[in-house]
Design an enzyme around this catalytic site. Structure first.
Site, PDB file in Angstrom:
ATOM      1  N   HIS A 169     -26.305 -23.907  44.371  1.00  0.00           N
ATOM      2  CA  HIS A 169     -26.828 -22.716  45.046  1.00  0.00           C
ATOM      3  C   HIS A 169     -27.277 -22.989  46.475  1.00  0.00           C
ATOM      4  O   HIS A 169     -27.535 -22.051  47.236  1.00  0.00           O
ATOM      5  CB  HIS A 169     -27.985 -22.101  44.237  1.00  0.00           C
ATOM      6  N   ASP A 201     -25.095 -25.806  38.179  1.00  0.00           N
ATOM      7  CA  ASP A 201     -25.728 -25.697  39.494  1.00  0.00           C
ATOM      8  C   ASP A 201     -25.729 -27.039  40.219  1.00  0.00           C
ATOM      9  O   ASP A 201     -26.742 -27.464  40.792  1.00  0.00           O
ATOM     10  CB  ASP A 201     -27.153 -25.150  39.373  1.00  0.00           C
ATOM     11  N   SER A 278     -34.706 -28.002  46.656  1.00  0.00           N
ATOM     12  CA  SER A 278     -33.539 -27.910  45.771  1.00  0.00           C
ATOM     13  C   SER A 278     -32.470 -28.915  46.188  1.00  0.00           C
ATOM     14  O   SER A 278     -32.104 -29.010  47.357  1.00  0.00           O
ATOM     15  CB  SER A 278     -32.957 -26.498  45.822  1.00  0.00           C
TER      16      SER A 278
END
Length: 434
Positions: A169, A201, A278
């Site tokens: 993402h 992901d 992230s």
């Protein structure tokens, strides 16, 4: 001749940086001269006029004697001075030998060395962590003329030849953008997306540079709840940021988080993870990556993808590279909205309600928006971090998959009902086509 040599010796001492010794000897001689003159004046005061010639002769003799160099004063000051200088030089040499290892040592001692285990972990692996920027090629900074940053994230080097691991993402579903990677030493390189797995992901990037420091991969299967871990990354674009905490759970099922079609047991940690973390590594005390930071629910509740699952993805990605399959042909690209979200399961809802008074008590389902990319359709439509999406085009939203379905249904506009604190609001978003 002897008197001339003595005068030369005095001049030599004066010029060769022994002023203290020289003036001390002169002052001693002057003091003796003053005492002799005083005694002579006192003794001869009774016979004033008759002994003037004798007194003058005595004064002349005293002056002649005092003008001679005082060897006793010289020995008195020169010998201790010389011995002190020699002793000082010996002590300095000895001190240099003793202090050299202490001065060159950079590691702290005492309690700092004993208890700063986090610093030891960071020192061994931080160089392999990178900062990832997503540049919008349609909008440029007014002053620099460079593309503006649309989003950012983290990653870490897993091969010396420039292979980088991050979250999917972070890099996909962002049209009209380019990816840049900044290393820990400040160098910046353009990156290409090599492989993506949207289900887990995960994604890999490639930059054209060799001999990079590599992050060692550990084993998440051996982790225990309560173990210390360190999260490294670039939260809020602040690169080289370090936070620490413990493993709260090693078996947090994806179903508990409302993530359908994912057979993953996430690592839960209380290490501070926020926007920009992230894709960064979650590291154990051996300096090995045991997870990939993926999402945050609230302060003290964050999740990472276990490294054992990541290794499976990397093996499959290596096989796909050998076959020559590309990322664009293997994975469909959805319409772009520009948010990062999390399904609100009953357990997460209960936790959020207990932590915040701004959560509506009658809320039973929804998707939490915890990041909105600046300049994205979601940002233009008015979505904000912390909003909870409950309906899209009059359909209930119970998990993130419902949002993806709404993006893929073909509707030009998405009419959303959201909760912002205890207030219900309506927003309209027009997603961008890929």
């Amino acid at each position: 001749m002897a008197f001339r040599r003595i005068n030369n010796l005095e001049l030599f001492i004066k010029r060769c940086s022994a002023p203290t010794l020289y003036y001390s000897s002169i002052r001693t001689a002057t003091g003796n001269n003053y005492s002799n003159n005083t005694a002579n004046i006192t003794t001869d005061s009774s016979s004033s006029s008759n002994n003037n010639s004798n007194r003058n002769n005595k004064n002349d003799n005293n002056n002649e004697d005092n003008n001679k160099f005082n060897w006793r004063s010289l020995v008195r000051f020169f010998v201790p001075f010389s011995l002190g200088a020699v002793a000082s030089s010996l002590v300095m040499k000895r001190d240099d030998l003793e202090l050299t290892p202490t001065i060159s040592a950079a590691r702290p001692s005492g309690r700092r060395r004993e208890f700063n285990f986090i610093a030891d972990v960071v020192g061994g692996c931080a160089d392999s962590v990178v900062y990832i920027e997503i540049k919008d090629t349609r909008h440029f900074d007014y002053f620099s003329g460079q593309p503006i940053t649309a989003s950012n994230g983290s990653g870490f080097v897993i091969e010396q030849n420039g292979l980088i691991l991050t979250n999917a993402h972070v890099v996909i579903n962002k049209p009209h953008t380019m990816v840049q990677v900044r290393l820990s030493d400040g160098r910046t390189f353009p990156a290409t997306i090599e492989d993506v797995d949207q289900t887990s992901d995960l994604a890999t990037l490639r930059i054209q540079v060799n001999n990079l420091p590599v992050m060692r991969l550990g084993k998440s299967s051996t982790l225990r709840s309560g173990e210390w871990v360190v999260a490294l990354g670039s939260p809020l674009a602040l690169s080289n940021t370090v936070t620490a905490g413990v493993i709260s759970s090693t078996q947090r099922a994806s179903q508990e988080l409302g993530l359908r079609n994912r057979d993953i047991n996430y690592l839960q940690t209380d290490a501070a993870i926020t926007f920009g973390n992230s894709g960064g590594p979650l590291v154990n005390l051996d300096g090995e990556a045991i997870g990939v930071n993926s999402m945050k629910v609230t302060a003290g509740i964050s999740f990472a993808i276990p490294i054992d699952y990541v290794k499976v993805f990397l093996e499959r990605a290596a096989e796909r590279r050998k076959k020559g399959s590309a990322y664009k042909t293997g994975y469909p690209v959805k319409r772009y909205m520009g948010i990062t979200m999390l399904t609100l399961t009953p357990d997460i809802l209960f936790e959020l309600k207990s932590r915040s008074q701004n959560m509506p008590s009658n809320l039973m389902h929804g998707v939490l928006v915890w990041k909105v990319i600046v300049g994205s359709p979601a940002h233009s439509g008015g979505l904000q971090p912390g909003d909870i999406v409950t309906h899209i085009n009059k359909k209930e939203i119970k998990n993130s998959s419902d949002v993806y379905d709404a993006l893929g249904c073909g509707d030009k506009e998405l009419n959303m009902i959201i909760m912002r604190g205890v207030k219900q609001m309506h927003v309209t978003i027009t997603p961008e086509d890929p």
